[in-house]
Design an enzyme around this catalytic site. Structure first.
Site, PDB file in Angstrom:
ATOM      1  N   HIS A 122       0.747  -1.274  -0.183  1.00 34.05           N
ATOM      2  CA  HIS A 122      -0.133   0.198   0.150  1.00 34.05           C
ATOM      3  C   HIS A 122       0.740   1.159   0.091  1.00 34.05           C
ATOM      4  O   HIS A 122       1.972   1.309   0.780  1.00 34.05           O
ATOM      5  CB  HIS A 122      -0.859  -0.037   1.272  1.00 34.05           C
ATOM      6  CG  HIS A 122      -0.156  -0.280   2.261  1.00 34.05           C
ATOM      7  ND1 HIS A 122       0.316   1.043   3.202  1.00 34.05           N
ATOM      8  CD2 HIS A 122      -0.080  -1.078   3.390  1.00 34.05           C
ATOM      9  CE1 HIS A 122       0.819   0.585   4.377  1.00 34.05           C
ATOM     10  NE2 HIS A 122       0.887  -0.643   4.339  1.00 34.05           N
ATOM     11  N   ASP A 123       0.423   2.272  -0.665  1.00 33.88           N
ATOM     12  CA  ASP A 123       1.007   3.665  -0.725  1.00 33.88           C
ATOM     13  C   ASP A 123       2.369   3.831  -1.451  1.00 33.88           C
ATOM     14  O   ASP A 123       2.883   4.688  -1.126  1.00 33.88           O
ATOM     15  CB  ASP A 123       0.925   4.192   0.801  1.00 33.88           C
ATOM     16  CG  ASP A 123      -0.500   4.136   1.353  1.00 33.88           C
ATOM     17  OD1 ASP A 123      -1.381   4.712   1.044  1.00 33.88           O
ATOM     18  OD2 ASP A 123      -0.425   3.353   2.396  1.00 33.88           O
TER      19      ASP A 123
ATOM     20  N   GLY B  32       5.169  -1.008   2.578  1.00 28.70           N
ATOM     21  CA  GLY B  32       4.209   0.115   2.508  1.00 28.70           C
ATOM     22  C   GLY B  32       4.988   1.415   2.489  1.00 28.70           C
ATOM     23  O   GLY B  32       6.330   1.594   3.105  1.00 28.70           O
TER      24      GLY B  32
END
Length: 336
Positions: free
Chosen positions: A182-183, A200
């Protein structure tokens, strides 16, 4: 106009087209009374395509595929048998989902994938993240650019919150069994070898090359034209143009092979080598601190005029900003 533009993968689509020639009623798939898919779209009778899905010209949907109500597929997309598109997902033109690929998620948010992307066998792209702070009601996002080759069993997750995005740029080769959490922010023309794992919030610039089984800690930055050796565990930033290896990864010099291949001039490489030696290789490490050696190079009238040197120095400086992890460790070589 031929529906198949990739000659090496035409056997499935050619067979499907031949089958449909004997079943002309399937050429125009009537979703409801008000909607008819493009007349040259090919949809296998075992596929489940929601009536509200939007399909462009020349889309091929193979056996046992499914397409959600909010999906939008550009022209020339091909779904091989058993591939699936869920949730609010958009594919650009000429994307290809190989057998078992899953794109999108029914959770809030969206997955947007540009044109000319290949999603490999059993890859899972644009699903919810693996962050315990994630809330199922939050909108989360993944945006992928154009001309990416995402190979088999790779996983790429949406952002962990509505205020951020996971972003993949253009022209990346992401080999088998890689993971992008994520991200993350991935630039252009990178090569991630098999089993490269990004935690992440990792940021990768352009033309970065990882060897196999490389692991990158969350919030690390990988500078452009850097190289990460096989099996490296990277827990700090890798500045532009540099090569790291080991557990925990250490600086091992400049990525000279990569710089040469990308067209850096002899003079640029020579200046980078001189700057690197002055900063990281010192005959007497007690003569000046790291900051002092870095400042000396920044004040050197000859080297600072070279854009590549300036970029490397800025990359090093940026790694020591308040919210950054600092650069990978380096060995205190002597000059002998």
């Amino acid at each position: 106009m031929s529906l198949i533009k990739h000659g090496t993968r035409s056997s499935f689509s050619s067979s499907l087209r031949s089958f449909l020639l004997f079943h002309p009623r399937l050429f125009s798939y009537v979703a409801d009374e008000k909607k008819v898919y493009a007349s040259n779209s090919i949809i296998h009778p075992s596929a489940i395509v929601h009536p509200n899905a939007v399909l462009g010209e020349g889309v091929s949907v193979g056996p046992f595929c499914s397409i959600s109500s909010s999906a939008k597929l550009g022209s020339g997309c091909q779904l091989y048998p058993g591939s699936h598109i869920f949730g609010n997902t958009e594919l650009g033109d000429n994307c290809m989902l190989m057998t078992g690929a899953v794109v999108g998620d029914d959770y809030p948010g969206y997955t947007v994938i540009g044109s000319n992307n290949t999603i490999g066998y059993h890859a899972v792209i644009g699903v919810k993240c693996q962050d315990l702070k994630y809330k199922p009601e939050d909108e989360c996002f993944l945006e992928v650019g154009h001309n990416n080759d995402i190979r088999e069993h790779t996983s790429i997750h949406r952002s962990s919150k509505s205020t951020d995005r996971t972003v993949i740029g253009d022209g990346n080769l992401i080999m088998g069994a890689c993971h992008i959490a994520h991200d993350c922010k991935i630039g252009n023309n990178n090569i991630f070898a098999n089993n490269t794992l990004l935690a992440g919030h990792v940021e990768v610039e352009d033309y970065v090359h990882t060897a196999g089984a490389t692991v990158i800690h969350q919030f690390c930055h990988l500078g452009s034209f850097s190289f990460l050796g096989g099996g490296s565990v990277v827990s700090h930033d890798v500045p532009k143009y540099m090569m790291v290896a080991g557990d925990r990864a250490e600086l091992r010099g400049l990525n000279l092979v990569g710089l040469t291949r990308r067209g850096f001039s002899i003079e640029e490489i020579r200046s980078l080598k001189t700057a690197y030696r002055k900063i990281f290789i010192c005959a007497d490490i007690t003569a000046a601190s790291f900051d002092e050696r870095l400042a000396q190079v920044e004040q050197h009238e000859g080297m600072i005029q070279v854009p590549a040197v300036r970029a490397m120095l800025q990359s090093i400086r940026d790694s020591f900003a308040e919210d950054r992890r600092g650069i990978c460790k380096y060995r205190h070589w002597n000059g002998s």
